[in-house]
Design a protein around this motif. Structure first.
Motif, PDB file in Angstrom:
ATOM      1  N   ILE A 140     -17.615 -12.547 -50.451  1.00 47.91           N
ATOM      2  CA  ILE A 140     -16.971 -13.317 -51.513  1.00 47.91           C
ATOM      3  C   ILE A 140     -18.058 -13.967 -52.353  1.00 47.91           C
TER       4      ILE A 140
ATOM      5  N   ILE B  24     -10.016 -21.393 -50.897  1.00 47.68           N
ATOM      6  CA  ILE B  24     -10.253 -20.018 -50.459  1.00 47.68           C
ATOM      7  C   ILE B  24     -10.950 -19.999 -49.099  1.00 47.68           C
TER       8      ILE B  24
ATOM      9  N   CYS C  46      -9.458 -18.173 -45.749  1.00 53.00           N
ATOM     10  CA  CYS C  46     -10.266 -17.286 -44.902  1.00 53.00           C
ATOM     11  C   CYS C  46     -10.217 -17.731 -43.442  1.00 53.00           C
TER      12      CYS C  46
ATOM     13  N   LEU D  88     -11.146 -14.450 -41.102  1.00 53.13           N
ATOM     14  CA  LEU D  88     -11.925 -13.385 -41.733  1.00 53.13           C
ATOM     15  C   LEU D  88     -13.419 -13.617 -41.554  1.00 53.13           C
TER      16      LEU D  88
ATOM     17  N   VAL E  47     -16.643 -13.451 -43.325  1.00 52.28           N
ATOM     18  CA  VAL E  47     -16.986 -13.430 -44.741  1.00 52.28           C
ATOM     19  C   VAL E  47     -18.472 -13.704 -44.950  1.00 52.28           C
TER      20      VAL E  47
ATOM     21  N   LEU F 122     -14.080 -10.743 -54.694  1.00 58.36           N
ATOM     22  CA  LEU F 122     -13.996 -10.219 -53.332  1.00 58.36           C
ATOM     23  C   LEU F 122     -14.475  -8.771 -53.330  1.00 58.36           C
TER      24      LEU F 122
ATOM     25  N   PHE G  56      -4.045 -17.648 -52.252  1.00 59.53           N
ATOM     26  CA  PHE G  56      -5.338 -17.094 -51.853  1.00 59.53           C
ATOM     27  C   PHE G  56      -5.175 -16.279 -50.566  1.00 59.53           C
ATOM     28  N   GLU G  57      -4.408 -16.828 -49.638  1.00 56.20           N
ATOM     29  CA  GLU G  57      -4.197 -16.161 -48.352  1.00 56.20           C
ATOM     30  C   GLU G  57      -3.519 -14.804 -48.546  1.00 56.20           C
TER      31      GLU G  57
ATOM     32  N   LEU H  63      -6.030 -12.358 -50.159  1.00 57.64           N
ATOM     33  CA  LEU H  63      -7.034 -11.939 -49.176  1.00 57.64           C
ATOM     34  C   LEU H  63      -6.448 -10.937 -48.186  1.00 57.64           C
ATOM     35  N   LYS H  64      -5.248 -11.237 -47.705  1.00 59.09           N
ATOM     36  CA  LYS H  64      -4.593 -10.371 -46.727  1.00 59.09           C
ATOM     37  C   LYS H  64      -4.325  -8.992 -47.329  1.00 59.09           C
TER      38      LYS H  64
END
Length: 221
Positions: free
Chosen positions: A3, A21, A25, A30, A32, A185, A203-204, A207-208
């Motif tokens: 990210i 964010i 995560c 995650l 990252v 990302l 955001f979740e 990201l997912k």
């Protein structure tokens, strides 16, 4: 997954967006790799404040002092939703360049502590209302974040990483980016660009979906 976060330390939304964010995560557990890029919003600001944040906000967005105060209060309320008790109205409006230069140095030489350094600078700026353009203040933040005093002072007191700051902004502008924050990302050959601040839940979701492959190579708006 990597990210890339494009921020400025004079931007409260950069602080809020990064916290959200990061929280998303953590919720998704995650792994990252974080990379900081800079975008100096107030290049004319000096080491000492010459006007209040409210005055600058009014000028920048062509608002009356009352309207500016109201908008700033709204931002403080938004931050409070995430447990960030920022005091934007009393923040000393000074240059963020030295803090950005120091962070770019950390990103290059000590990437493992860069995110912590960024968080500490934001905390100093918006919660404690310290002047991060002050060499002593910035040195103390650097030390508390894990940098050696000697190397921090070497960066802060000289013009190292000025070019990197310039190139970060030029690259952003060439891609149509004129504000902060931006989150990029990257996973394998895929990329998702998220401009601005969204609720943690959004955001979740982004990201997912990106990790699962449901969102590919596009901008999330």
């Amino acid at each position: 997954m990597r990210i890339i976060y494009l921020i400025d330390f004079n931007c409260p939304y950069s602080y809020i967006g990064l916290e959200r964010i990061k929280k998303a995560c953590d919720i998704l557990n995650l792994d990252v790799e974080w990379e900081m890029r800079s975008f100096e919003l107030e290049p004319q600001a000096g080491k000492r404040p010459v006007m209040s944040t409210t005055e600058r906000y009014a000028i920048k967005y062509e608002l009356s002092p009352e309207e500016a105060s109201s908008k700033i209060a709204e931002i403080e309320e938004i931050a409070l939703e995430d447990g960030l008790k920022i005091n934007f109205k009393d923040m000393p409006l000074t240059s963020s360049k030295d803090a950005l230069r120091l962070t770019k140095f950390a990103e290059n030489m000590h990437p493992e502590i860069t995110l912590r350094l960024v968080e500490e600078i934001f905390y100093s700026r918006f919660i404690k209302n310290e002047n991060i353009a002050d060499n002593n203040v910035l040195t103390e933040i650097a030390i508390s974040s894990g940098l050696e005093e000697s190397e921090a002072k070497k960066i802060i007191e000289n013009n190292y990483y000025n070019i990197e700051i310039f190139l970060d902004k030029e690259d952003a502008l060439s891609n149509g980016i004129t504000s902060t924050p931006y989150f990029i990302l990257e996973k394998n050959e895929e990329r998702l660009i998220i401009p601005g601040v969204f609720p943690t839940e959004e955001f979740e979701i982004a990201l997912k979906d990106f990790v699962s492959g449901d969102i590919k190579d596009k901008t999330f708006v």
